[in-house]
Each structure stands twice: as C-alpha cells, then as structure tokens.
Design a protein around this motif. Structure first.
Motif, short mmCIF file in Angstrom:
data_model
loop_
_atom_site.label_atom_id
_atom_site.label_comp_id
_atom_site.label_asym_id
_atom_site.label_seq_id
_atom_site.Cartn_x
_atom_site.Cartn_y
_atom_site.Cartn_z
N ASP B 12 0.85 -1.41 -0.22
CA ASP B 12 -0.07 -0.07 0.00
C ASP B 12 0.40 1.48 -0.10
O ASP B 12 0.37 2.59 -0.42
N ASP B 55 3.83 -7.10 1.25
CA ASP B 55 3.16 -5.97 2.80
C ASP B 55 2.51 -6.77 3.43
O ASP B 55 0.97 -7.94 2.60
N ARG B 57 1.14 -5.97 6.15
CA ARG B 57 0.05 -5.04 7.04
C ARG B 57 0.02 -4.30 5.66
O ARG B 57 0.46 -2.93 5.26
N MET B 58 -1.32 -4.31 5.67
CA MET B 58 -2.21 -3.58 4.86
C MET B 58 -3.63 -3.65 4.82
O MET B 58 -4.17 -4.25 5.73
N PRO B 59 -3.85 -2.44 4.50
CA PRO B 59 -5.49 -2.28 4.92
C PRO B 59 -6.29 -2.94 3.95
O PRO B 59 -5.71 -3.42 2.91
N GLY B 60 -7.44 -3.30 4.37
CA GLY B 60 -8.24 -4.40 3.58
C GLY B 60 -7.63 -5.57 3.95
O GLY B 60 -7.61 -6.03 4.37
N ASN B 62 -5.09 -9.31 4.96
CA ASN B 62 -3.79 -7.83 5.31
C ASN B 62 -3.08 -9.53 4.48
O ASN B 62 -3.62 -10.28 3.11
N ASP B 65 -3.32 -13.58 4.17
CA ASP B 65 -5.06 -13.53 3.41
C ASP B 65 -4.69 -13.65 2.18
O ASP B 65 -5.33 -14.38 1.16
N GLY B 84 7.18 -4.24 8.01
CA GLY B 84 7.31 -3.24 8.32
C GLY B 84 7.80 -3.27 9.67
O GLY B 84 8.50 -2.12 10.72
N TYR B 85 6.81 -3.99 10.18
CA TYR B 85 6.42 -4.52 11.89
C TYR B 85 6.78 -6.35 12.01
O TYR B 85 5.65 -6.10 11.29
#
Lengths: 543, 147
Positions: B12, B55, B57-60, B62, B65, B84-85
């Motif tokens: 994202d 990535d 961590r993404m909105p919607g 993840n 998934d 990133g984390y």
C-alpha cells in the motif's frame, strides 16, 4: 353621842363613798364607751387604709382563720371577702406542702418574717405569694391572732425563674461549647470564662481564681510563638471595640488556635468583648494532609496519563514502526539503487535521478515528522498551558494512529475548520484525550463490525460564536447503552473485558477537559455509534 | 536471466512500490504492482507471476490472507513477505504455510536481489529437470535463456 357621831361619820363616809363610786362608775362607764368607740374607730380607719391599699391585707385569729380581709383578695385569689372570712389561710395552700407551710407560717409570723407560698386561686390557677404577718395581742398581751399582707409575686418569680433558666442555659452553653471563651470588659478586665478556656490555655484553676488579669495575660503570652502580635491585636481591639476580628495563634508546643472576637452589647451599648479560642491543630493538620494528598493525587494523575500514553505507544508500536520503516526503505533503498547504477556504470537518466532524490528527501522528511510526533506524544506533560492549535493536535495524533487503524479498515473523515482561534492548553494532555477517544472508537467499531471496520469522523469548529471551540469525534461502533452513559467517566468503569481496558481512559479524559475549563458531552445508543463532543474555551483574539 | 521472471509487488506504500519499479526495471524484469490485496488477486486471475513481494500489513486484506488467495490461483508461484514491523506470529504462520521468504523493512537492496536470484536458480533447475512451463512469462513460448 360618840357612837352617834361615829355612826354619822360612818354613814357620811358611806354616802360619800357611794357617791364617789357612782361617779367613778359613771366615769368608768363613760370611758368604756369612749374606749369602745375609739377601738371601732381604729378598726374602721385600719379597714379604710386596708381597702385603699393595693395589697391583700388580712387578719386571722389565733388559729389562722380569716376574720378580716380587704377586697384585694378577690383580685388575688378570685374569692370575695365574704367567701374568705371564716376560712383558714392554709385552706388555699397547694396540697403538696400544705402542712409544712402551715407550720412554717406560724413560726414566720411570730418572728415577723416573710415567707413564700403557693396558693390555688378560685379558677384553679396556682399563684405565688409573699406573705408577711405579725402577731396581734389584746391589752393583756394574749395572742388574739395575726394581721398581715399577701403580695402576688407570681410574675416576679416567673421572671426570676426565667432569668435563672437563661443564666443556667448560658452557663451550660458556655461550658458545652468546644471553644474556650473569655469575656472581658471595656477596661480589659476578665469578666467570665469557661472551663474549656482554662484547659486550652493550660491555666491552673488557682491562677484563674485569683482574678489577677496581669498574671493571667503574662501566663498566656508565655505560651505563644509570637506574643507581640497577640498584644497588638488586643490593643487594636481595645482601641476599636466595635471591630470584629479573627486570627490564628501559634503556640510554642505546636498547637494552633483560631481566635475570634465579638463585641458584647447591652442594648446598643458596648460593655465588653467575647473572645473565643478554638484548637485547630488537628484540623490544620488534616487540611495539610488533604492538600498534600491532593498534590500527590494530581502527580499520580499526571503519571497515570503518562502511563496511559506509554501504553498507547506500545499499542501503536507496530503501526509506528511500519510508518517509519516505509520511508526508511525509501531513503535506504533509493540510495543503494543510485550506488548500484553507478557501480554498474549504467547511464543514468537525469529525470529519474531527480525523481529519486525527491523521493529520498520526502521519505526522510516523513521519518522526521513521525519521530517528532512520537516524541511529542510520549513527552511527559509538565502542566504548562500555552496557546495551541486544536487542528494541529488532531493531525499529530492522526499521524501516529491513522495507518494503524487503516489496517483494521477504519477510515478517518476529517472536517477540520481552518483558521480556528487557538485554545490555551497542554499539548500532551490534549493529544492524550483525542487518542483515548479514538482508541475507544476503534474498540467499538471492532466490537460491532470486526474486520469490516467502520469510520471515525473528526470535526473541529467554533462553538457559541468565537468564544469556544468544539472537537467532535464520531464513530460507527457498537455504541454505549443508555444506562451506562452516566457512568462512563467514573474511574474504573469499563465494559471491556480484563486486559482490554482499565476503565481509566474516559475518567482521565474528563479530568483533563475539566482542567482546561472545557466540557465533554456524549450522544450514543446501542448500535447507533457514539459522538463525543468536547468544548474548549478559545483564546480571545488580540485587538 | 532476470528478464524471464515476472514479478508482482503488493504494497500500500507508494515509496516501496516506486523503489521496486526502479529496481526491477533496472534488472530488466517484468513487473506489475498492486496497492492492495484485492487488486493483486484480480491481477493474478489474469496473469501468471513467478515471484510476489507482499507487504504483511495492509488495509483491507492483509498480506497473509492475500498470499493465501494468490496461492489458490497460482500455486507454484513464490511469495516473499515484506514487513515494516515484525509480527513474529504472522511470519511464523506464513512460513508454515509455505511462503518463499520473509524480508523486513528497511531492507537492503541485496536482500531483494538475492531472493530474486535464488528464485531464478530454483526455476532454472526445474527447467533443467525437464519441467515445462516453469517461467510464468514464458509459459506460452521457450525462454530466452534456454534457447
């Protein structure tokens, strides 16, 4: 002849004697009539005088039976003179101590003393009389009765009793009060005091009884930390007797008294001064303890806010790391990319190069913004209020939280009114309240929609003209049941399960807003979402 | 040899996508981008990719998934999770579910190059072993390297 002569003389003497006797008798009879007449006169005159008197005057025989009464009896006893005559004086006494009084009465009469007795009037009312009587004797000195006066002293007695009652009430009050009381006259002489006064000032009974004011004052002053100040007060009060004053006295033994003085008046005339002393050592100590407890509580609250913030940062750590690592990637990798190009001696397109540099710069700036926000947020509040922009605070909090919440599909809608006047406040504290409310919104949205997410709308604008600003934070979460709305600001009230929340968030929010002179309102209902509206006073524009 | 590989980057974050675009272009690789999991799935439905950078961590949807959905459509593709984390549990889970590799942001450019190279070598070995249709890009024709 001698005999004849003798007989003649004898007869003459007899005749003379008879004549003398007759004359004498006549004289005696006359004087008896005169005497009788004069006695009647005296009695009549006595009765006249008695009638014209305002007192009840009576005469009883030796047994105490009324033989005479003036008409005043009707006023006093309610019985007419004729009703009384023939009755014994003790017939009218109250039954309780009739016999006792009867005996005492005869004794008092003989001693010509007065005595107090209670009699029952014809209408049943009990009256108090003062009776004076004196024995009455005939010419031979035989006691024929008593003559006397009754005075109705019911009113006087009642007034006396009332006065006694008031005095005893006054004494009881004086003694019952927790304060030490000293009454002085206009010349500063001690008029009265209560036991508590002696106790408080630790004055020995003997010293008090001596009534030597100088010694008493000296003894009292010796106990004070600052006797001069007290003397000054006393002088001031003597000079201005009308003045009402109070101050605090500190004792060498650590005790503290509140002193209060008020003028004592009879009618409008000032006759002295009432001084009261109250030992407030314990109260002062309690007040100081309360103050220190309050200070401690305030410090604890600041610590609590700080802990809550630190906990928030823990909660945000993932998001923040992500937020920093993304632009860091932009810096690091783009630099590596440039190096790679140079090392491979590839020809570099200048436009691409500029793009790269822009990207690096922007990334680095973004890192700086985030770390600044983080530092700003995590910094402990110093309780310093300054002019700040509400929008700025909202933006800074969103910078930290927006991405994290976007991962849960929570979208922010910002409706921030530009050019708002500043508010006076503490940046850290205000950031914390916004964070806490958003965090609650996040929980409520998750509770309602799970991964589906929802939205949070943040609005700022002026309220009530330009005098205050409002900040509203609305979510599409599960909402607060009506019955809980009143409790949400109570410390430790929470509907979250253990580990999800402490129940302190909104109570801290409430206190912070109160400290800022603002107010917070909430509108919510189950499944209706929640709107928190915070109103803060705006800093007036300088003209 | 990189030219035969077709890569899809799902992130994202524009900065990250821009970097991959530059790097992959420099390496001469075919690259495509998606800013979220749903868009990635749409792309995978129409094209075959050899390598994914996803990535976490993404909105919607993840990262994990997204990976699961992609694998259903394109089972032989290799997915590299980038994060990133470090949420260790997610990375562990991803490994158990067979992701190719995991890289943490900020990463070194060589880490990316290494993982690409290892993937290429792996694919080449499959070709040598006589497997056909190994490279996504060359599924319909012979790959240049082998020719």
């Amino acid at each position: 002849m001698n005999v004849f002569f003798s007989s003649g003389v004898f007869i003459f003497i007899i005749i003379l004697s008879v004549a003398v006797c007759v004359r004498l008798r006549k004289k005696i009879a006359l004087s008896k009539i005169n005497f009788r007449n004069s006695t009647k006169e005296i009695t009549r005159r006595f009765q006249d005088v008695a009638e014209s008197s305002g007192e009840w005057i009576w005469q009883v025989d030796a047994c105490g039976r009324y033989v005479y009464s003036n008409s005043v009896v009707e006023k006093i006893l309610g019985y007419g003179t004729q009703e009384v005559i023939g009755k014994y004086f003790y017939d009218y006494l109250i039954p309780e101590n009739k016999e006792e009084i009867r005996r005492a009465a005869f004794e008092a009469f003989s001693k010509k003393e007065s005595f107090i007795n209670k009699k029952i009037r014809k209408d049943g009312k009990v009256i108090i009389l003062e009776t004076n009587g004196t024995p009455f004797r005939d010419v031979k000195g035989n006691l024929t009765g008593y003559i006397g006066i009754d005075r109705d002293i019911t009113e006087r007695k009642r007034a006396e009793e009332e006065l006694m009652r008031i005095l005893s009430l006054h004494d009881a009050t004086l003694e019952a009060t927790a304060d030490g009381i000293l009454v002085v006259d206009l010349n500063g002489r001690v008029v009265s005091y209560n036991k508590k006064f002696l106790q408080l000032w630790k004055i020995p009974e003997s010293l008090a009884a001596a009534r030597e004011d100088g010694k008493l004052l000296e003894y009292a002053l010796g106990q004070l930390v600052n006797p001069e100040e007290f003397i000054g007060e006393v002088r001031m009060l003597c000079a201005n007797p009308e003045a009402q004053s109070s101050n605090t006295l500190r004792f060498k033994d650590g005790r503290i008294f509140d002193r209060f003085s008020q003028t004592e008046k009879i009618g409008d005339k000032i006759v002295g001064c009432v001084w009261s002393f109250r030992d407030v050592t314990a109260r002062n100590k309690a007040e100081e303890e309360l103050k220190s407890a309050y200070e401690q509580l305030k410090a604890t609250q600041l610590q609590l806010v700080q802990s809550a913030k630190m906990a928030s940062i823990g909660l945000l750590a993932g998001g923040i790391a992500h937020e920093i690592n993304n632009p860091l990637t932009g810096v690091l990798n783009n630099v590596q990319l440039i190096r790679m190009v140079f090392n491979d001696k590839q020809k570099f397109n200048m436009n691409d190069f500029n793009d790269l540099m822009d990207s690096i710069e922007e990334s680095a700036q973004r890192c700086a913004r985030i770390t600044n926000s983080l530092l700003n947020f995590s910094r402990a509040s110093k309780g310093v209020f300054q002019n700040i922009s509400l929008n700025d605070i909202v933006e800074k909090v969103l910078l930290l939280i927006e991405h994290e919440l976007s991962l849960e599909n929570i979208v922010f809608h910002k409706k921030l009114r530009q050019h708002l006047p500043p508010v006076k406040g503490d940046v850290q504290l205000l950031q914390q309240i916004i964070f806490d409310i958003i965090n609650n919104a996040r929980w409520a949205i998750q509770k309602k929609s799970g991964k589906q997410g929802g939205s949070v709308t943040i609005e700022t604008d002026t309220d009530e003209g330009n005098n205050s600003l409002f900040l509203s934070i609305a979510d599409t979460g599960i909402g607060i049941p009506k019955e809980n709305l009143e409790k949400i600001y109570e410390p430790f009230f929470t509907t979250k399960s253990a580990g999800e929340g402490t129940g302190l968030g909104l109570s801290i929010v409430y206190n912070i807003i109160k400290e800022h002179g603002g107010k917070i309102t909430v509108e919510s209902g189950m499944d209706e979402g929640t709107v928190f509206k915070i109103v803060l006073p705006a800093v007036a524009a300088q003209k | 040899m990189y030219k035969d590989i077709k890569v899809l980057v799902v992130d994202d974050e524009k900065i990250v996508r821009d970097f991959f675009k530059r790097l992959l272009s420099l390496l001469g690789m075919d690259n495509m981008f998606a800013e979220n999991g749903y868009k990635a799935i749409e792309l995978v439905k129409n094209e075959r990719f050899d390598l994914f950078f996803i990535d976490v961590r993404m909105p919607g949807l993840n990262g994990l998934d997204t990976y699961r959905e992609i694998r259903k459509i394109n089972p032989e593709a290799a997915s590299v999770m980038i994060t990133g984390y470090a949420v260790e549990e997610i990375l562990e889970q991803a490994k158990r579910e067979g992701v190719y590799s995991a890289i943490r942001k900020p990463f070194d450019i060589n880490q990316i190059k290494d993982v690409i190279e290892s993937r290429v070598i792996g694919l080449m070995e499959k070709v040598r072993g006589g497997e056909k249709n190994v490279f996504g890009k060359r599924s319909q024709e012979q790959n240049s390297y082998l020719r």
